[in-house]
Design a protein around this motif. Structure first.
Motif, PDB file in Angstrom:
ATOM      1  N   ASN A  44       0.724  -1.040  -0.037  1.00  0.00           N
ATOM      2  CA  ASN A  44       0.126  -0.236  -0.066  1.00  0.00           C
ATOM      3  C   ASN A  44       0.803   1.306   0.039  1.00  0.00           C
ATOM      4  O   ASN A  44       0.283   2.372   0.181  1.00  0.00           O
ATOM      5  N   PRO A  71      -0.766   5.017   3.356  1.00  0.00           N
ATOM      6  CA  PRO A  71      -2.088   5.719   3.218  1.00  0.00           C
ATOM      7  C   PRO A  71      -2.302   6.596   4.257  1.00  0.00           C
ATOM      8  O   PRO A  71      -1.880   6.650   5.309  1.00  0.00           O
ATOM      9  N   THR A  73      -4.011   9.360   6.563  1.00  0.00           N
ATOM     10  CA  THR A  73      -4.988   9.534   7.629  1.00  0.00           C
ATOM     11  C   THR A  73      -5.497  10.779   8.264  1.00  0.00           C
ATOM     12  O   THR A  73      -5.555  10.926   9.388  1.00  0.00           O
TER      13      THR A  73
ATOM     14  N   LYS B 120      -9.295  14.199   3.195  1.00  0.00           N
ATOM     15  CA  LYS B 120      -9.359  12.611   4.192  1.00  0.00           C
ATOM     16  C   LYS B 120      -8.632  11.655   3.386  1.00  0.00           C
ATOM     17  O   LYS B 120      -7.984  10.921   3.842  1.00  0.00           O
ATOM     18  N   HIS B 121      -8.981  11.586   2.186  1.00  0.00           N
ATOM     19  CA  HIS B 121      -8.388  10.627   1.217  1.00  0.00           C
ATOM     20  C   HIS B 121      -6.958  10.936   0.713  1.00  0.00           C
ATOM     21  O   HIS B 121      -6.526   9.908   0.412  1.00  0.00           O
ATOM     22  N   ASN B 122      -6.817  11.952   0.502  1.00  0.00           N
ATOM     23  CA  ASN B 122      -5.354  12.390  -0.240  1.00  0.00           C
ATOM     24  C   ASN B 122      -4.509  13.235   0.281  1.00  0.00           C
ATOM     25  O   ASN B 122      -3.331  13.437  -0.085  1.00  0.00           O
ATOM     26  N   TRP B 126      -0.555  11.991   8.692  1.00  0.00           N
ATOM     27  CA  TRP B 126      -0.604  10.745   9.241  1.00  0.00           C
ATOM     28  C   TRP B 126      -0.646  10.725  10.602  1.00  0.00           C
ATOM     29  O   TRP B 126      -0.033  11.650  11.393  1.00  0.00           O
ATOM     30  N   ALA B 139      -4.186   2.947  10.513  1.00  0.00           N
ATOM     31  CA  ALA B 139      -3.749   2.373   9.159  1.00  0.00           C
ATOM     32  C   ALA B 139      -4.657   3.000   8.058  1.00  0.00           C
ATOM     33  O   ALA B 139      -4.152   3.198   7.059  1.00  0.00           O
ATOM     34  N   GLU B 140      -5.872   3.265   8.377  1.00  0.00           N
ATOM     35  CA  GLU B 140      -6.767   4.109   7.358  1.00  0.00           C
ATOM     36  C   GLU B 140      -7.897   4.642   8.324  1.00  0.00           C
ATOM     37  O   GLU B 140      -7.979   4.588   9.378  1.00  0.00           O
ATOM     38  N   ASN B 141      -8.271   5.992   7.520  1.00  0.00           N
ATOM     39  CA  ASN B 141      -9.435   6.585   8.080  1.00  0.00           C
ATOM     40  C   ASN B 141     -10.694   5.835   7.984  1.00  0.00           C
ATOM     41  O   ASN B 141     -10.916   4.832   7.147  1.00  0.00           O
ATOM     42  N   THR B 142     -11.639   6.068   8.965  1.00  0.00           N
ATOM     43  CA  THR B 142     -13.057   5.429   8.715  1.00  0.00           C
ATOM     44  C   THR B 142     -13.634   6.146   7.576  1.00  0.00           C
ATOM     45  O   THR B 142     -13.226   6.993   6.958  1.00  0.00           O
ATOM     46  N   ASN B 143     -14.713   5.436   7.343  1.00  0.00           N
ATOM     47  CA  ASN B 143     -15.595   5.836   5.967  1.00  0.00           C
ATOM     48  C   ASN B 143     -16.476   6.972   6.192  1.00  0.00           C
ATOM     49  O   ASN B 143     -17.152   7.319   5.387  1.00  0.00           O
TER      50      ASN B 143
END
Lengths: 75, 145
Positions: A44, A71, A73, B120-122, B126, B139-143
Motif C-alpha cells: 500500500n 495511506p 489518515t 481525508k483521502h489524499n 498521518w 492504518a486508514e481513515n474511517t468511511n
C-alpha cells in the motif's frame, strides 16, 4: 546532481531513514530500491515526485525529490 | 482563500469569525458552510489518550492550496478557508476546519463536502495514536459513517 528521497510516518520507522540522497534512479520504484537497499515495499506504499502523487513506474530526473509514505489518515 | 497548517491549537469558531470579518467580500456572503473535525478519545474500541499528526510540509501545503483552487474553479465560491493541525493533539482538540463562503447555499455545502472528502483521502497527513497498550499508526481513515 542527485535525487532526494524521503520517507514518512510508519514507512520512515520501518526503513529507519527520514531522508537520503541517491546519485540517480530511472524510476520511482528504482529510487526505492536504491535508497532502501532493496527492502521489501509494502503493497500500500504511495509515492510522490516533486510534491505530486506519482506511480512507481514514473521516470525520475536529476534534482527530483521522491517521497514514499503509507495511506494518509488526516482530517 | 487560504490554507494553514498549524502546529499549535486553534479555535475554529474564532478563525471563521476573523476570516469572515477580514474578507473584502463579506457583504456578498449569503451562505457559509463549515466542517470541523476534532480528536476523539476512542478509536477501534480502544481509549486514545493522545495523538501525533505528522505531515510532509511542502507537499501538504501545496496539496491544500491546490484543493482550494480546484474548489473555487468548480463551485461559485467567494472564499474558502482550511486550517489543519499537526504535532501533538489531545482529545477534543480541533484537528481540521474547512469553511466555504458563497452567495447561495448549494455551492458552499457541496464544496465543503468535497473538500473534506478529498482532504481525508489524499492530503499527506498521518496519525499516530497513544493507547494504553502503546503507540500505533492509524492504518486508514474511517468511511465517515
Amino acid at each position: 546532481m542527485s535525487i532526494q528521497v524521503k520517507f514518512f510516518a510508519s514507512l520512515r520507522e520501518q526503513i529507519g531513514i527520514s531522508d537520503t540522497e541517491i546519485e540517480s534512479a530511472a524510476t520511482a520504484g528504482h529510487a526505492w530500491d536504491m535508497a532502501t537497499q532493496n527492502a521489501a515495499r509494502p503493497t500500500n506504499t504511495l509515492v510522490a515526485i516533486n510534491l505530486e502523487y506519482a506511480q512507481f513506474e514514473d521516470k525520475i530526473n536529476d534534482g527530483d525529490e521522491v517521497a514514499f509514505f503509507p495511506p494518509v489518515t488526516g482530517g | 482563500m487560504s490554507a494553514h497548517i498549524s502546529a499549535s491549537p486553534f479555535d475554529p469558531w474564532q478563525a471563521i469569525a476573523s476570516h469572515q470579518q477580514d474578507s473584502a467580500l463579506a457583504n456578498k456572503f449569503g451562505a457559509t458552510a463549515t466542517f470541523i473535525g476534532s480528536m476523539r478519545d476512542f478509536n477501534d474500541n480502544a481509549d486514545v489518550s493522545k495523538m501525533v499528526l505528522e505531515h510532509y510540509p511542502e507537499m501538504t501545503q501545496h496539496f491544500l492550496n491546490k484543493l482550494e483552487q480546484q474548489a473555487i474553479q468548480r463551485w461559485d465560491l467567494l472564499d474558502c478557508l482550511i486550517i489543519h493541525r499537526v504535532g501533538e493533539i489531545n482529545p477534543a482538540d480541533p484537528i481540521v476546519l474547512i469553511a466555504c463562503w458563497s452567495a447561495h447555499r448549494r455551492a458552499t455545502l457541496d464544496a465543503c463536502n468535497w473538500l473534506i472528502e478529498e482532504l481525508k483521502h489524499n492530503a499527506p497527513f498521518w496519525k499516530k495514536e497513544t493507547r494504553q497498550d502503546g503507540e500505533r499508526w492509524v492504518a486508514e481513515n474511517t468511511n465517515g459513517l
